[in-house]
Design a protein around this motif. Structure first.
Motif, PDB file in Angstrom:
ATOM      1  N   LEU A   1       0.874  -1.175   0.000  1.00 55.03           N
ATOM      2  CA  LEU A   1       0.000   0.000   0.000  1.00 55.03           C
ATOM      3  C   LEU A   1       0.905   1.216   0.000  1.00 55.03           C
ATOM      4  CD1 LEU A   1      -2.810   1.261   0.144  1.00 55.03           C
ATOM      5  CD2 LEU A   1      -2.664   1.078   2.634  1.00 55.03           C
ATOM      6  N   GLN A   2       0.794   2.048  -1.032  1.00 60.29           N
ATOM      7  CA  GLN A   2       1.688   3.187  -1.182  1.00 60.29           C
ATOM      8  C   GLN A   2       0.909   4.440  -1.573  1.00 60.29           C
ATOM      9  OE1 GLN A   2       4.371   0.732  -3.988  1.00 60.29           O
ATOM     10  NE2 GLN A   2       5.723   2.249  -3.062  1.00 60.29           N
ATOM     11  N   ARG A   3       1.548   5.579  -1.312  1.00 67.44           N
ATOM     12  CA  ARG A   3       1.084   6.862  -1.853  1.00 67.44           C
ATOM     13  C   ARG A   3       2.158   7.304  -2.829  1.00 67.44           C
ATOM     14  NH1 ARG A   3      -2.778  10.017  -0.439  1.00 67.44           N
ATOM     15  NH2 ARG A   3      -1.517  11.902  -0.411  1.00 67.44           N
TER      16      ARG A   3
ATOM     17  N   PRO B   1       3.443   9.727  -6.324  1.00 68.56           N
ATOM     18  CA  PRO B   1       3.196  10.936  -7.108  1.00 68.56           C
ATOM     19  C   PRO B   1       2.676  10.582  -8.490  1.00 68.56           C
ATOM     20  CG  PRO B   1       5.546  10.470  -7.003  1.00 68.56           C
ATOM     21  CD  PRO B   1       4.867   9.468  -6.111  1.00 68.56           C
ATOM     22  N   ALA B   2       1.744  11.400  -8.957  1.00 66.08           N
ATOM     23  CA  ALA B   2       1.174  11.219 -10.299  1.00 66.08           C
ATOM     24  C   ALA B   2       0.811  12.594 -10.838  1.00 66.08           C
ATOM     25  CB  ALA B   2      -0.037  10.303 -10.250  1.00 66.08           C
ATOM     26  N   GLY B   3       1.760  13.254 -11.437  1.00 60.07           N
ATOM     27  CA  GLY B   3       1.512  14.611 -11.911  1.00 60.07           C
ATOM     28  C   GLY B   3       1.337  15.560 -10.753  1.00 60.07           C
ATOM     29  N   ASP B   4       0.205  16.258 -10.719  1.00 58.36           N
ATOM     30  CA  ASP B   4      -0.017  17.260  -9.667  1.00 58.36           C
ATOM     31  C   ASP B   4      -0.738  16.704  -8.442  1.00 58.36           C
ATOM     32  OD1 ASP B   4      -2.483  16.937 -10.896  1.00 58.36           O
ATOM     33  OD2 ASP B   4      -2.959  19.077 -10.925  1.00 58.36           O
ATOM     34  N   VAL B   5      -0.909  15.388  -8.368  1.00 55.81           N
ATOM     35  CA  VAL B   5      -1.556  14.758  -7.207  1.00 55.81           C
ATOM     36  C   VAL B   5      -0.720  13.578  -6.723  1.00 55.81           C
ATOM     37  CG1 VAL B   5      -3.920  15.420  -7.850  1.00 55.81           C
ATOM     38  CG2 VAL B   5      -2.983  13.243  -8.658  1.00 55.81           C
ATOM     39  N   THR B   6      -1.069  13.097  -5.545  1.00 54.73           N
ATOM     40  CA  THR B   6      -0.500  11.870  -5.003  1.00 54.73           C
ATOM     41  C   THR B   6      -1.650  10.882  -4.884  1.00 54.73           C
ATOM     42  OG1 THR B   6       1.211  13.079  -3.805  1.00 54.73           O
ATOM     43  CG2 THR B   6       0.730  10.853  -3.053  1.00 54.73           C
ATOM     44  N   LEU B   7      -1.426   9.680  -5.382  1.00 55.21           N
ATOM     45  CA  LEU B   7      -2.469   8.661  -5.397  1.00 55.21           C
ATOM     46  C   LEU B   7      -2.135   7.524  -4.447  1.00 55.21           C
ATOM     47  CD1 LEU B   7      -2.982   8.365  -9.262  1.00 55.21           C
ATOM     48  CD2 LEU B   7      -4.233   9.820  -7.656  1.00 55.21           C
ATOM     49  N   ARG B   8      -3.147   7.009  -3.780  1.00 55.38           N
ATOM     50  CA  ARG B   8      -2.982   5.789  -2.983  1.00 55.38           C
ATOM     51  C   ARG B   8      -3.174   4.609  -3.927  1.00 55.38           C
ATOM     52  NH1 ARG B   8      -7.066   3.887   1.730  1.00 55.38           N
ATOM     53  NH2 ARG B   8      -8.449   3.859  -0.064  1.00 55.38           N
ATOM     54  N   ALA B   9      -2.275   3.621  -3.815  1.00 58.18           N
ATOM     55  CA  ALA B   9      -2.373   2.454  -4.693  1.00 58.18           C
ATOM     56  C   ALA B   9      -1.856   1.212  -3.986  1.00 58.18           C
ATOM     57  CB  ALA B   9      -1.565   2.683  -5.967  1.00 58.18           C
ATOM     58  N   ARG B  10      -2.400   0.089  -4.378  1.00 58.18           N
ATOM     59  CA  ARG B  10      -1.890  -1.219  -3.948  1.00 58.18           C
ATOM     60  C   ARG B  10      -1.231  -1.859  -5.160  1.00 58.18           C
ATOM     61  NH1 ARG B  10      -3.777  -2.852   1.221  1.00 58.18           N
ATOM     62  NH2 ARG B  10      -5.583  -1.641   1.838  1.00 58.18           N
ATOM     63  N   ILE B  11      -0.061  -2.483  -4.912  1.00 59.22           N
ATOM     64  CA  ILE B  11       0.728  -3.050  -5.999  1.00 59.22           C
ATOM     65  C   ILE B  11       1.246  -4.420  -5.576  1.00 59.22           C
ATOM     66  CG2 ILE B  11       2.765  -2.744  -7.466  1.00 59.22           C
ATOM     67  CD1 ILE B  11       2.536   0.293  -6.744  1.00 59.22           C
ATOM     68  N   ARG B  12       1.166  -5.362  -6.528  1.00 60.92           N
ATOM     69  CA  ARG B  12       1.714  -6.695  -6.267  1.00 60.92           C
ATOM     70  C   ARG B  12       1.833  -7.453  -7.584  1.00 60.92           C
ATOM     71  NH1 ARG B  12      -1.486 -11.565  -3.566  1.00 60.92           N
ATOM     72  NH2 ARG B  12      -0.027 -13.176  -4.143  1.00 60.92           N
ATOM     73  N   GLY B  13       2.797  -8.337  -7.627  1.00 60.99           N
ATOM     74  CA  GLY B  13       2.925  -9.248  -8.749  1.00 60.99           C
ATOM     75  C   GLY B  13       4.180  -9.032  -9.548  1.00 60.99           C
ATOM     76  N   GLU B  14       4.401  -9.968 -10.434  1.00 61.69           N
ATOM     77  CA  GLU B  14       5.496  -9.897 -11.387  1.00 61.69           C
ATOM     78  C   GLU B  14       4.929 -10.336 -12.719  1.00 61.69           C
ATOM     79  OE1 GLU B  14       8.994 -11.993 -10.124  1.00 61.69           O
ATOM     80  OE2 GLU B  14       8.656 -11.412  -8.048  1.00 61.69           O
ATOM     81  N   GLY B  15       5.251  -9.609 -13.722  1.00 61.78           N
ATOM     82  CA  GLY B  15       4.720  -9.916 -15.041  1.00 61.78           C
ATOM     83  C   GLY B  15       4.250  -8.650 -15.701  1.00 61.78           C
TER      84      GLY B  15
END
Length: 113
Positions: free
Chosen positions: A10-12, A14-28
């Motif tokens: 679970l990360q915050r 940067p995405a342009g002029d905002v910061t987004l919360r996102a979940r990330i997992r996997g390889e591929g």
């Protein structure tokens, strides 16, 4: 909700002029999951773990939703157009090192895609 996203970071981010919360997992190959309205990335909790076995899953909250930044409303709603949200997603994915990626989306997220 964390129990449904075991192994996801679970990360915050940067995405342009905002910061987004996102979940990330996997390889591929990268796969961006975009939620609908009035949901958050949590709507993907049943399918994201299975997808992460084959893809690098990135499940963000769109700007204005969940744990992502909520810019002030501007005249004409420019901060909340689907075009602005699409630019966020491009910036997010490029920032993660994915210049090309697949997208699965629902409702408002489909319009952003």
């Amino acid at each position: 909700m964390d129990g449904f996203f075991d192994g996801f970071r679970l990360q915050r981010l940067p995405a342009g002029d905002v910061t987004l919360r996102a979940r990330i997992r996997g390889e591929g190959p990268p796969l961006l999951l975009l939620h609908g309205n009035p949901q958050t990335h949590a709507m993907w909790h049943r399918v994201a773990p299975a997808l992460a076995r084959r893809f690098t899953v990135v499940a963000p909250d769109l700007r204005g939703y969940g744990g992502s930044d909520k810019p002030p409303v501007s005249p004409g709603g420019a901060h909340y157009t689907k075009r602005a949200m699409a630019a966020d997603m491009l910036a997010l994915m490029r920032g993660l090192g994915f210049p090309r990626f697949a997208i699965a989306a629902h409702d408002r997220g489909a319009r952003v895609a």
